[in-house]
Design an enzyme around this catalytic site. Structure first.
Site: not given
Length: 215
Positions: A173, A127, A88
């Site tokens: 995020r 989703r 990351r």
């Protein structure tokens, strides 16, 4: 073949990773899954992970690299690995590169799944996921079957939504992704390891584009 999938949260990395697992006999190394498995494993590394998580502390890069080392040195008959959710940061990318070099492994390709932020928000807030197998559905493009039977595992299942699959959480995020992870795009481009695919295509078209990038 060892592959990194890059892209913002909700780009479809998990879905494409599962397809690559089936098509190429690869093992998907998801940081979250490895940490959860280690916590209950009873190994020395697992006890370390459990202690850190129980104290509410952040798991260090050294621990994650240690878990990846364990996976890469297991004789599991796999033809390679997919790194999903790691690295990351640039420091993690350096650590992973050093580990692969130490083990005599190569990083064959880094695939960036590019998506438009507004389209991503629309996708994520719609989703849901099969609780049995992790198959992803979307209210607009791939709705949950009326009979409640998952098309992937064939089981009647509960279809859940992540608590943070909402617009405000996603923007938080995304900000973290752009601050921490997006520098990896330039990092791997400079190493000539990077291929880019349009992550807003249909799942089959994205899979085809990834196959072409790995050819």
């Amino acid at each position: 073949m060892n592959i990194i999938l890059l892209g913002p949260p909700g780009a479809g990395k998990g879905t494409q990773a599962r397809r690559l697992v089936e098509e190429r006999n690869l093992v998907q190394l998801s940081t979250g899954d490895m940490l959860r498995a280690a916590r209950t494993s009873g190994t020395e590394m697992g006890q370390m992970v459990a202690g850190v998580m129980d104290r509410g502390e952040l798991v260090t890069d050294e621990i994650v690299i240690g878990l990846i080392r364990e996976q890469l040195t297991n004789d599991d008959g796999a033809d390679g690995y997919i790194f999903d959710g790691f690295p990351r940061t640039l420091a993690q990318a350096d650590a992973l590169g050093d580990l692969l070099k130490e083990l005599g492994e190569d990083l064959d390709r880094v695939v960036l799944m590019e998506v438009d932020d507004e389209a991503l928000v629309a996708r994520i807030t719609a989703r849901s996921t099969c609780a049995n197998c992790g198959e992803v559905y979307n209210d607009n493009t791939k709705p949950v079957p009326d009979d409640g039977v998952c098309v992937s595992c064939g089981e009647k299942a509960e279809f859940t939504r992540r608590a943070d699959d909402n617009e405000d959480s996603l923007k938080t995020r995304l900000l973290a992704y752009y601050k921490q992870t997006s520098p990896l795009v330039g990092y791997y481009y400079a190493k000539d390891d990077l291929s880019t695919v349009d992550g807003l295509q249909s799942m089959d078209d994205v899979s085809a584009a990834i196959r072409a990038a790995l050819a």
